[in-house]
Design a protein around this motif. Structure first.
Motif, PDB file in Angstrom:
ATOM      1  N   GLU A 172      44.734 -61.238  -4.548  1.00  0.00           N
ATOM      2  CA  GLU A 172      45.530 -60.277  -5.317  1.00  0.00           C
ATOM      3  C   GLU A 172      47.015 -60.619  -5.190  1.00  0.00           C
ATOM      4  O   GLU A 172      47.443 -61.222  -4.201  1.00  0.00           O
ATOM      5  N   LYS A 173      47.773 -60.203  -6.172  1.00  0.00           N
ATOM      6  CA  LYS A 173      49.193 -60.542  -6.151  1.00  0.00           C
ATOM      7  C   LYS A 173      49.985 -59.569  -7.013  1.00  0.00           C
ATOM      8  O   LYS A 173      49.442 -58.894  -7.890  1.00  0.00           O
ATOM      9  N   TYR A 174      51.278 -59.543  -6.745  1.00  0.00           N
ATOM     10  CA  TYR A 174      52.233 -58.872  -7.618  1.00  0.00           C
ATOM     11  C   TYR A 174      52.972 -59.954  -8.391  1.00  0.00           C
ATOM     12  O   TYR A 174      53.512 -60.889  -7.793  1.00  0.00           O
ATOM     13  N   ASP A 175      52.998 -59.815  -9.696  1.00  0.00           N
ATOM     14  CA  ASP A 175      53.744 -60.747 -10.529  1.00  0.00           C
ATOM     15  C   ASP A 175      55.034 -60.055 -10.971  1.00  0.00           C
ATOM     16  O   ASP A 175      55.011 -59.131 -11.771  1.00  0.00           O
ATOM     17  N   TYR A 176      56.152 -60.515 -10.422  1.00  0.00           N
ATOM     18  CA  TYR A 176      57.431 -59.873 -10.694  1.00  0.00           C
ATOM     19  C   TYR A 176      58.200 -60.536 -11.831  1.00  0.00           C
ATOM     20  O   TYR A 176      59.385 -60.261 -12.014  1.00  0.00           O
ATOM     21  N   ASN A 177      57.551 -61.360 -12.593  1.00  0.00           N
ATOM     22  CA  ASN A 177      58.202 -61.980 -13.743  1.00  0.00           C
ATOM     23  C   ASN A 177      58.160 -61.010 -14.934  1.00  0.00           C
ATOM     24  O   ASN A 177      57.162 -60.324 -15.152  1.00  0.00           O
TER      25      ASN A 177
END
Length: 233
Positions: A172-177
């Motif tokens: 899982e990840k947060y994509d801050y783009n």
């Protein structure tokens, strides 16, 4: 007669020494004042004008840009600040959406999710985050909580518009783009000015976080809050 001449010569020498010493002290004093002036002028924060908004709550504000906001963000987890972002209308600005499971969030004795900045600034849904706050992140069980290295990794990814991958191996990840109007945080705020408001608020919660990872805040404790509200172009 010779002794008198010697005395006069010695007195003259002493007088000259005193005058030279005075001149030297004056020169050094002026040089010090010049150095202090240069150092003062080189520090832009000396020219910020603070305006008292509420003396009773020790709230002050100034106009700042990205060069001030980023260092503040890097201090939030070390200094336990609350850093909140508001739009031009004073509403919470969506920075990202939390991916954590709300069923796992801490709750008070009435079963309500324990929150801080979303209570103080109630214009955001609890899944849409407008602030950085260690205690609130603890409530949400964010993946970086309790690990300063992971906290810094997440913060760097947020600022630079990159991905933060959860350290638990889940993928899982947060994509801050493209998180703010199609831009990264740094891109969006690069040409923006904000009103920085610094003050304190007193926490008053039914439960504390003392038993949760040995972290938290206690009732009736002052906590610093720093708010950045966008100024209209």
């Amino acid at each position: 007669m010779e002794n008198a001449s010697d005395a006069i010569i010695m007195a003259g020498a002493v007088l000259i020494f005193v005058i030279a010493l005075s001149v030297a002290m004056t020169v050094f004093s002026q040089a010090r004042e010049t150095v202090d002036s240069v150092v003062y002028a080189s520090d832009r924060t000396n020219y910020y004008e603070y305006l008292d908004m509420d003396i009773s709550n020790n709230i002050k504000n100034r106009i700042v840009g990205l060069e001030t906001i980023i260092p503040t963000l890097y201090k939030y987890y070390k200094e336990n600040y609350t850093v909140v972002f508001l739009d031009e209308n004073g509403k919470g600005m969506k920075l990202y959406e939390t991916e954590t499971n709300q069923d796992n969030w801490s709750k008070d004795t009435d079963g309500n999710i324990k929150t801080f900045t979303t209570t103080k600034y109630p214009n955001m849904r609890e899944t849409e985050i407008c602030s950085f706050d260690v205690n609130e992140e603890l409530v949400r069980r964010e993946p970086w909580v309790g690990d300063p290295i992971e906290t810094r990794k997440n913060l760097e990814a947020f600022i630079e518009g990159k991905e933060y991958v959860f350290p638990n191996g889940s993928g899982e990840k947060y994509d801050y783009n493209n998180i703010i109007k199609g831009k990264s945080f740094m891109e969006y705020f690069s040409d923006k000015k904000c009103r920085e408001t610094i003050g304190e608020y007193r926490t008053n919660n039914k439960n504390t976080f003392a038993s949760e990872l040995n972290q938290g805040i206690r009732d009736n404790k002052n906590k610093r809050v720093i708010v950045y509200q966008l100024i209209r172009d």
